[in-house]
Design a protein around this motif. Structure first.
Motif, PDB file in Angstrom:
ATOM      1  N   GLN A 274       0.787  -1.021  -0.087  1.00  0.00           N
ATOM      2  CA  GLN A 274      -0.040  -0.151  -0.057  1.00  0.00           C
ATOM      3  C   GLN A 274       0.869   1.402  -0.080  1.00  0.00           C
ATOM      4  OE1 GLN A 274      -2.588  -0.410   3.469  1.00  0.00           O
ATOM      5  NE2 GLN A 274      -3.974  -1.943   2.349  1.00  0.00           N
ATOM      6  N   LEU A 275       2.249   1.261  -0.205  1.00  0.00           N
ATOM      7  CA  LEU A 275       3.096   2.394  -0.102  1.00  0.00           C
ATOM      8  C   LEU A 275       2.901   3.017  -1.413  1.00  0.00           C
ATOM      9  CD1 LEU A 275       6.610   0.998   1.171  1.00  0.00           C
ATOM     10  CD2 LEU A 275       4.827   2.555   2.130  1.00  0.00           C
ATOM     11  N   PRO A 276       2.986   4.409  -1.473  1.00  0.00           N
ATOM     12  CA  PRO A 276       2.685   5.386  -2.470  1.00  0.00           C
ATOM     13  C   PRO A 276       4.110   5.143  -3.575  1.00  0.00           C
ATOM     14  CG  PRO A 276       2.541   6.632  -0.842  1.00  0.00           C
ATOM     15  CD  PRO A 276       3.001   5.082  -0.228  1.00  0.00           C
ATOM     16  N   LEU A 277       3.969   5.506  -5.062  1.00  0.00           N
ATOM     17  CA  LEU A 277       5.044   5.337  -5.880  1.00  0.00           C
ATOM     18  C   LEU A 277       6.352   6.022  -5.411  1.00  0.00           C
ATOM     19  CD1 LEU A 277       5.897   4.284  -8.568  1.00  0.00           C
ATOM     20  CD2 LEU A 277       4.879   6.253  -9.655  1.00  0.00           C
ATOM     21  N   LEU A 278       5.973   7.420  -4.721  1.00  0.00           N
ATOM     22  CA  LEU A 278       7.295   8.055  -4.496  1.00  0.00           C
ATOM     23  C   LEU A 278       7.985   7.207  -3.322  1.00  0.00           C
ATOM     24  CD1 LEU A 278       8.774  10.956  -4.929  1.00  0.00           C
ATOM     25  CD2 LEU A 278       7.466  11.807  -3.123  1.00  0.00           C
ATOM     26  N   VAL A 279       7.482   6.684  -2.487  1.00  0.00           N
ATOM     27  CA  VAL A 279       8.130   6.079  -1.412  1.00  0.00           C
ATOM     28  C   VAL A 279       8.845   4.782  -1.980  1.00  0.00           C
ATOM     29  CG1 VAL A 279       7.842   4.676   0.822  1.00  0.00           C
ATOM     30  CG2 VAL A 279       6.507   6.899   0.233  1.00  0.00           C
ATOM     31  N   TRP A 280       8.402   4.236  -3.021  1.00  0.00           N
ATOM     32  CA  TRP A 280       9.115   2.935  -3.397  1.00  0.00           C
ATOM     33  C   TRP A 280      10.195   3.702  -4.248  1.00  0.00           C
ATOM     34  CZ3 TRP A 280       8.884  -1.624  -2.207  1.00  0.00           C
ATOM     35  CH2 TRP A 280       7.685  -2.255  -1.861  1.00  0.00           C
ATOM     36  N   LEU A 281       9.950   4.757  -4.904  1.00  0.00           N
ATOM     37  CA  LEU A 281      11.017   5.290  -5.792  1.00  0.00           C
ATOM     38  C   LEU A 281      12.344   5.844  -4.726  1.00  0.00           C
ATOM     39  CD1 LEU A 281      12.356   6.431  -8.255  1.00  0.00           C
ATOM     40  CD2 LEU A 281      11.183   8.715  -7.716  1.00  0.00           C
ATOM     41  N   LEU A 282      11.958   6.376  -3.550  1.00  0.00           N
ATOM     42  CA  LEU A 282      13.003   6.484  -2.630  1.00  0.00           C
ATOM     43  C   LEU A 282      13.719   5.538  -1.988  1.00  0.00           C
ATOM     44  CD1 LEU A 282      11.273   9.734  -1.190  1.00  0.00           C
ATOM     45  CD2 LEU A 282      13.037   9.928  -2.490  1.00  0.00           C
ATOM     46  N   LEU A 283      12.788   4.512  -1.772  1.00  0.00           N
ATOM     47  CA  LEU A 283      13.278   3.214  -1.102  1.00  0.00           C
ATOM     48  C   LEU A 283      14.588   2.659  -2.028  1.00  0.00           C
ATOM     49  CD1 LEU A 283      10.346   1.657   0.743  1.00  0.00           C
ATOM     50  CD2 LEU A 283      12.448   2.450   1.652  1.00  0.00           C
ATOM     51  N   PHE A 284      14.150   2.639  -3.430  1.00  0.00           N
ATOM     52  CA  PHE A 284      14.863   2.105  -4.357  1.00  0.00           C
ATOM     53  C   PHE A 284      16.375   2.844  -4.620  1.00  0.00           C
ATOM     54  CE2 PHE A 284      16.730   1.985  -8.820  1.00  0.00           C
ATOM     55  CZ  PHE A 284      17.140   0.723  -8.759  1.00  0.00           C
ATOM     56  N   LEU A 285      16.020   4.377  -4.786  1.00  0.00           N
ATOM     57  CA  LEU A 285      17.191   5.126  -4.837  1.00  0.00           C
ATOM     58  C   LEU A 285      18.270   5.231  -3.634  1.00  0.00           C
ATOM     59  CD1 LEU A 285      15.512   8.443  -6.378  1.00  0.00           C
ATOM     60  CD2 LEU A 285      17.328   6.505  -7.549  1.00  0.00           C
ATOM     61  N   CYS A 286      17.404   5.116  -2.457  1.00  0.00           N
ATOM     62  CA  CYS A 286      18.364   4.993  -1.107  1.00  0.00           C
ATOM     63  C   CYS A 286      19.139   3.755  -1.156  1.00  0.00           C
ATOM     64  CB  CYS A 286      17.499   5.188   0.119  1.00  0.00           C
ATOM     65  SG  CYS A 286      17.005   6.659   0.550  1.00  0.00           S
ATOM     66  N   SER A 287      18.615   2.756  -1.444  1.00  0.00           N
ATOM     67  CA  SER A 287      19.264   1.394  -1.165  1.00  0.00           C
ATOM     68  C   SER A 287      20.144   1.199  -2.399  1.00  0.00           C
ATOM     69  CB  SER A 287      18.409   0.170  -1.423  1.00  0.00           C
ATOM     70  OG  SER A 287      17.494   0.100  -2.517  1.00  0.00           O
ATOM     71  N   PHE A 288      19.972   1.747  -3.690  1.00  0.00           N
ATOM     72  CA  PHE A 288      20.766   1.553  -4.807  1.00  0.00           C
ATOM     73  C   PHE A 288      22.128   2.731  -4.420  1.00  0.00           C
ATOM     74  CE2 PHE A 288      22.232   3.793  -8.712  1.00  0.00           C
ATOM     75  CZ  PHE A 288      22.937   2.823  -9.439  1.00  0.00           C
ATOM     76  N   GLY A 289      22.043   3.566  -4.058  1.00  0.00           N
ATOM     77  CA  GLY A 289      23.034   4.596  -3.713  1.00  0.00           C
ATOM     78  C   GLY A 289      23.885   3.954  -2.543  1.00  0.00           C
ATOM     79  N   MET A 290      23.252   3.367  -1.493  1.00  0.00           N
ATOM     80  CA  MET A 290      23.993   2.784  -0.374  1.00  0.00           C
ATOM     81  C   MET A 290      24.953   1.781  -0.605  1.00  0.00           C
ATOM     82  SD  MET A 290      23.858   5.495   1.952  1.00  0.00           S
ATOM     83  CE  MET A 290      24.559   4.651   3.290  1.00  0.00           C
ATOM     84  N   VAL A 291      24.371   0.844  -1.190  1.00  0.00           N
ATOM     85  CA  VAL A 291      24.837  -0.304  -1.775  1.00  0.00           C
ATOM     86  C   VAL A 291      25.961  -0.064  -2.881  1.00  0.00           C
ATOM     87  CG1 VAL A 291      24.406  -2.564  -3.250  1.00  0.00           C
ATOM     88  CG2 VAL A 291      22.975  -1.948  -1.521  1.00  0.00           C
ATOM     89  N   GLY A 292      25.856   0.865  -3.582  1.00  0.00           N
ATOM     90  CA  GLY A 292      26.887   1.249  -4.620  1.00  0.00           C
ATOM     91  C   GLY A 292      28.132   1.837  -4.026  1.00  0.00           C
ATOM     92  N   VAL A 293      27.858   2.738  -2.841  1.00  0.00           N
ATOM     93  CA  VAL A 293      28.845   3.457  -2.516  1.00  0.00           C
ATOM     94  C   VAL A 293      29.487   2.588  -1.307  1.00  0.00           C
ATOM     95  CG1 VAL A 293      29.066   5.283  -0.730  1.00  0.00           C
ATOM     96  CG2 VAL A 293      27.896   5.877  -2.574  1.00  0.00           C
ATOM     97  N   THR A 294      28.876   1.637  -0.844  1.00  0.00           N
ATOM     98  CA  THR A 294      29.535   0.566   0.133  1.00  0.00           C
ATOM     99  C   THR A 294      30.273  -0.305  -0.560  1.00  0.00           C
ATOM    100  OG1 THR A 294      27.438   0.807   1.567  1.00  0.00           O
ATOM    101  CG2 THR A 294      28.928  -1.291   2.016  1.00  0.00           C
ATOM    102  N   LEU A 295      29.902  -0.723  -1.594  1.00  0.00           N
ATOM    103  CA  LEU A 295      30.592  -1.619  -2.398  1.00  0.00           C
ATOM    104  C   LEU A 295      32.152  -1.038  -2.789  1.00  0.00           C
ATOM    105  CD1 LEU A 295      28.156  -3.597  -5.016  1.00  0.00           C
ATOM    106  CD2 LEU A 295      29.896  -4.538  -3.216  1.00  0.00           C
ATOM    107  N   ASN A 296      31.889   0.404  -3.397  1.00  0.00           N
ATOM    108  CA  ASN A 296      33.248   1.131  -3.727  1.00  0.00           C
ATOM    109  C   ASN A 296      34.091   1.488  -2.655  1.00  0.00           C
ATOM    110  OD1 ASN A 296      32.686   0.825  -6.479  1.00  0.00           O
ATOM    111  ND2 ASN A 296      31.494   2.735  -6.422  1.00  0.00           N
ATOM    112  N   TYR A 297      33.338   1.611  -1.481  1.00  0.00           N
ATOM    113  CA  TYR A 297      34.028   1.667  -0.319  1.00  0.00           C
ATOM    114  C   TYR A 297      34.984   0.530  -0.097  1.00  0.00           C
ATOM    115  CZ  TYR A 297      35.563   2.995   4.531  1.00  0.00           C
ATOM    116  OH  TYR A 297      36.306   3.394   5.392  1.00  0.00           O
TER     117      TYR A 297
END
Length: 113
Positions: free
Chosen positions: A71-94
């Motif tokens: 039941q989450l809105p589309l913007l919340v799904w987008l923000l969850l994906f962008l946050c997790s994508f960014g954090m996983v990528g930065v962590t991998l590169n760290y």
């Protein structure tokens, strides 16, 4: 630290995290003047799927059902994906610096799941 985030191998991830911060700022400004980006996007993409399926009860599906993630809105799904994508990528590169051709697909898969 800023040079690490602005390095070539971190640009897609830094852009995703900056987009999250930008959307949060726009929502905050919209809250002050009485507008909402989330409501506008929900009205723009008001798609409702009703799928009746038999899912196993218990375990992880019971926890996800309790959180009402469907039941989450589309913007919340987008923000969850962008946050997790960014954090996983930065962590991998760290941890280990790899080419973007390897880290971007891994970050998309891990960010989506």
């Amino acid at each position: 630290m800023l040079t690490f985030f602005l390095a070539d191998f971190n640009l897609p991830y830094s852009f995703a995290l900056a987009l999250v911060i930008g959307i949060a700022c726009l929502e905050g400004i919209g809250l002050l003047i009485g507008l909402s980006i989330a409501a506008f996007i929900d009205e723009l993409f008001s798609i409702d799927f009703n799928i009746d399926s038999e899912l196993p009860t218990g375990g992880l599906s019971a926890i996800l059902g309790w959180l009402f993630l469907h039941q989450l809105p589309l913007l919340v799904w987008l923000l969850l994906f962008l946050c997790s994508f960014g954090m996983v990528g930065v962590t991998l590169n760290y941890l280990i610096v790899l080419p973007l051709l390897l880290t971007v697909p891994v970050s998309i898969v891990l960010g989506y799941s």
